[in-house]
Design an enzyme around this catalytic site. Sequence first.
Site, PDB file in Angstrom:
ATOM      1  N   TYR A  33       0.831  -1.208   0.000  1.00  0.00           N
ATOM      2  CA  TYR A  33       0.000   0.000   0.000  1.00  0.00           C
ATOM      3  C   TYR A  33       0.859   1.249   0.000  1.00  0.00           C
ATOM      4  O   TYR A  33       2.073   1.185   0.230  1.00  0.00           O
ATOM      5  CB  TYR A  33      -0.961  -0.006   1.193  1.00  0.00           C
ATOM      6  CG  TYR A  33      -0.328   0.288   2.543  1.00  0.00           C
ATOM      7  CD1 TYR A  33       0.459  -0.658   3.196  1.00  0.00           C
ATOM      8  CD2 TYR A  33      -0.524   1.519   3.164  1.00  0.00           C
ATOM      9  CE1 TYR A  33       1.019  -0.378   4.427  1.00  0.00           C
ATOM     10  CE2 TYR A  33       0.039   1.800   4.405  1.00  0.00           C
ATOM     11  CZ  TYR A  33       0.806   0.850   5.038  1.00  0.00           C
ATOM     12  OH  TYR A  33       1.370   1.117   6.258  1.00  0.00           O
ATOM     13  N   ARG A  60       8.395   4.176  -4.363  1.00  0.00           N
ATOM     14  CA  ARG A  60       8.419   3.140  -3.316  1.00  0.00           C
ATOM     15  C   ARG A  60       7.382   2.057  -3.605  1.00  0.00           C
ATOM     16  O   ARG A  60       7.623   0.876  -3.351  1.00  0.00           O
ATOM     17  CB  ARG A  60       8.184   3.754  -1.936  1.00  0.00           C
ATOM     18  CG  ARG A  60       8.387   2.716  -0.833  1.00  0.00           C
ATOM     19  CD  ARG A  60       8.300   3.315   0.543  1.00  0.00           C
ATOM     20  NE  ARG A  60       7.005   3.923   0.754  1.00  0.00           N
ATOM     21  CZ  ARG A  60       6.708   4.718   1.771  1.00  0.00           C
ATOM     22  NH1 ARG A  60       7.635   5.012   2.668  1.00  0.00           N
ATOM     23  NH2 ARG A  60       5.516   5.234   1.903  1.00  0.00           N
ATOM     24  N   ARG A  79      -7.399 -20.326  -2.651  1.00  0.00           N
ATOM     25  CA  ARG A  79      -6.375 -20.247  -1.605  1.00  0.00           C
ATOM     26  C   ARG A  79      -5.319 -21.341  -1.753  1.00  0.00           C
ATOM     27  O   ARG A  79      -5.630 -22.530  -1.693  1.00  0.00           O
ATOM     28  CB  ARG A  79      -7.029 -20.347  -0.223  1.00  0.00           C
ATOM     29  CG  ARG A  79      -6.050 -20.064   0.911  1.00  0.00           C
ATOM     30  CD  ARG A  79      -6.747 -20.053   2.268  1.00  0.00           C
ATOM     31  NE  ARG A  79      -5.800 -19.696   3.329  1.00  0.00           N
ATOM     32  CZ  ARG A  79      -4.939 -20.552   3.880  1.00  0.00           C
ATOM     33  NH1 ARG A  79      -4.903 -21.804   3.479  1.00  0.00           N
ATOM     34  NH2 ARG A  79      -4.115 -20.141   4.835  1.00  0.00           N
ATOM     35  N   HIS A  94      -0.853 -21.244  -0.886  1.00  0.00           N
ATOM     36  CA  HIS A  94       0.191 -20.305  -0.461  1.00  0.00           C
ATOM     37  C   HIS A  94       1.045 -19.785  -1.620  1.00  0.00           C
ATOM     38  O   HIS A  94       1.374 -18.612  -1.680  1.00  0.00           O
ATOM     39  CB  HIS A  94       1.092 -20.944   0.593  1.00  0.00           C
ATOM     40  CG  HIS A  94       0.436 -21.069   1.935  1.00  0.00           C
ATOM     41  ND1 HIS A  94      -0.650 -21.858   2.167  1.00  0.00           N
ATOM     42  CD2 HIS A  94       0.723 -20.488   3.124  1.00  0.00           C
ATOM     43  CE1 HIS A  94      -1.018 -21.774   3.433  1.00  0.00           C
ATOM     44  NE2 HIS A  94      -0.193 -20.940   4.039  1.00  0.00           N
ATOM     45  N   LYS A 114       6.507  -2.110   1.915  1.00  0.00           N
ATOM     46  CA  LYS A 114       5.335  -1.526   2.584  1.00  0.00           C
ATOM     47  C   LYS A 114       4.133  -2.448   2.393  1.00  0.00           C
ATOM     48  O   LYS A 114       3.234  -2.172   1.599  1.00  0.00           O
ATOM     49  CB  LYS A 114       5.062  -0.118   2.035  1.00  0.00           C
ATOM     50  CG  LYS A 114       4.146   0.700   2.925  1.00  0.00           C
ATOM     51  CD  LYS A 114       4.196   2.153   2.553  1.00  0.00           C
ATOM     52  CE  LYS A 114       3.173   2.999   3.270  1.00  0.00           C
ATOM     53  NZ  LYS A 114       3.356   3.074   4.710  1.00  0.00           N
ATOM     54  N   GLU A 158      11.527   2.076  14.537  1.00  0.00           N
ATOM     55  CA  GLU A 158      10.664   3.164  14.034  1.00  0.00           C
ATOM     56  C   GLU A 158       9.371   3.156  14.827  1.00  0.00           C
ATOM     57  O   GLU A 158       9.194   2.344  15.739  1.00  0.00           O
ATOM     58  CB  GLU A 158      10.406   2.995  12.531  1.00  0.00           C
ATOM     59  CG  GLU A 158       9.744   1.691  12.156  1.00  0.00           C
ATOM     60  CD  GLU A 158       9.682   1.463  10.643  1.00  0.00           C
ATOM     61  OE1 GLU A 158       9.515   2.414   9.881  1.00  0.00           O
ATOM     62  OE2 GLU A 158       9.776   0.279  10.251  1.00  0.00           O
ATOM     63  N   LEU A 192      11.034   0.945   7.334  1.00  0.00           N
ATOM     64  CA  LEU A 192      10.472   1.490   6.098  1.00  0.00           C
ATOM     65  C   LEU A 192      11.265   2.738   5.682  1.00  0.00           C
ATOM     66  O   LEU A 192      11.612   3.563   6.525  1.00  0.00           O
ATOM     67  CB  LEU A 192       9.002   1.868   6.316  1.00  0.00           C
ATOM     68  CG  LEU A 192       8.294   2.250   5.024  1.00  0.00           C
ATOM     69  CD1 LEU A 192       8.011   1.019   4.174  1.00  0.00           C
ATOM     70  CD2 LEU A 192       7.011   2.994   5.307  1.00  0.00           C
TER      71      LEU A 192
HETATM   72  N1  PDD Z   1       2.645   4.907   7.456  1.00  0.00           N
HETATM   73  N2  PDD Z   1       7.213   3.582   9.166  1.00  0.00           N
HETATM   74  C1  PDD Z   1       6.070   2.857   9.089  1.00  0.00           C
HETATM   75  C2  PDD Z   1       6.019   1.522   9.742  1.00  0.00           C
HETATM   76  C3  PDD Z   1       4.954   3.391   8.399  1.00  0.00           C
HETATM   77  O1  PDD Z   1       3.817   2.669   8.302  1.00  0.00           O
HETATM   78  C4  PDD Z   1       5.047   4.692   7.810  1.00  0.00           C
HETATM   79  C5  PDD Z   1       3.909   5.301   7.054  1.00  0.00           C
HETATM   80  C6  PDD Z   1       6.253   5.392   7.923  1.00  0.00           C
HETATM   81  C7  PDD Z   1       6.456   6.751   7.296  1.00  0.00           C
HETATM   82  O2  PDD Z   1       6.521   6.641   5.896  1.00  0.00           O
HETATM   83  P1  PDD Z   1       6.098   7.857   4.933  1.00  0.00           P
HETATM   84  O3  PDD Z   1       6.852   9.050   5.386  1.00  0.00           O
HETATM   85  O4  PDD Z   1       6.490   7.413   3.590  1.00  0.00           O
HETATM   86  O5  PDD Z   1       4.601   8.029   5.115  1.00  0.00           O
HETATM   87  C8  PDD Z   1       7.314   4.799   8.597  1.00  0.00           C
HETATM   88  C9  PDD Z   1       1.469   5.296   6.692  1.00  0.00           C
HETATM   89  C10 PDD Z   1       1.220   6.761   6.722  1.00  0.00           C
HETATM   90  C11 PDD Z   1       0.286   4.465   7.157  1.00  0.00           C
HETATM   91  O6  PDD Z   1       0.513   3.281   7.430  1.00  0.00           O
HETATM   92  O7  PDD Z   1      -0.843   4.952   7.197  1.00  0.00           O
END
Ligand code: PDD
Length: 286
Positions: free
Chosen positions: A33, A52, A100, A102, A148, A181, A206
């Site tokens: 996403y 990304r 389904r 894997h 992501k 993070e 991330l």
């Molecule tokens: N989240 N780290 C994680 C685990 C995240 O899920 C996000 C972003 C970030 C920051 O990434 P960016 O600056 O590219 O938004 C760091 C989004 C906003 C969400 O999950 O809604």
Amino acid sequence: MSRVAYVNGTYSPRDEAVVHIEDRGFQFADGVYEVWSVFDGRLADFDGHMQRLHRSLNELKIEIPMTAAALGVVLRETVRRNRVRDGIVYLQVTRGTAPRDHAFPADVAPSVIVTAKRIDLSKGDRTAVNGAAGVTQPDIRWGRCDIKTVGLLPNVLAKQAARERGAYECLMYDEMGLVTEGSSTNAWIVDENGKLRTRDTQANILRGVTRAAILKLVEAEGVELDERAFSVEEAKKAREVFVTAASSFVMPLVSLDGVKIGDGKPGPIATRLREIYLEQARREAI
Ligand code: PDD
């Protein structure tokens, strides 16, 4: 006003929009996403998030569903149909729908879902003026947090832990006690010596698009930067702690696990970075 969602080529009322029960996003969290912030109906950091997205899809060998330009049209059309001036637009791409099993299915088209919502930006601004609370807990995620993916259960549990303790964000830490993070943000401190610190992206985190934009601004501002992990203990002794993300911009944390950070007020560096990041993001949104 009724909200609208885009699902696999069709715009429909959001409450009626559905994905198949065999969608691999639902069955296996087999999808990725992106989240763009929207200013005045325009998308901030458009290219950074798109790049990304392509990287995440490539890493998982999920087919790129359409060109960046076509996806841009869908994102903007969803923003327009939902009459979002300021807010966010959310994109999810899964490997698609298949019985389904894997292993990857053959010849399956990826599923594409886009939603948009309004956000009252003044609310975040008010939180940023006073600063927010943070908590910490161990990072229990997998080894590919650079992708992501929609597999966010550990992040969900961390954010819930924050909410249950009355906090805005949960900073996660590794087995060495070093902060990785936030549950949905990247983490930063201004350490005891006045150096700006954030963990390098070679680690299992991330690669935040907001983080990358802030790093460029930091250089231009002449703030001394040390791109190196910091411990929870260092964060608690820091002059400033803040988190960054497309949804939070730059959010100062004024306490961590109940320990006051600095004088308990947002510090000058976080405050300045929020101001100049927002100014640039608004100006360059497309
Ligand atoms: N989240 N780290 C994680 C685990 C995240 O899920 C996000 C972003 C970030 C920051 O990434 P960016 O600056 O590219 O938004 C760091 C989004 C906003 C969400 O999950 O809604």
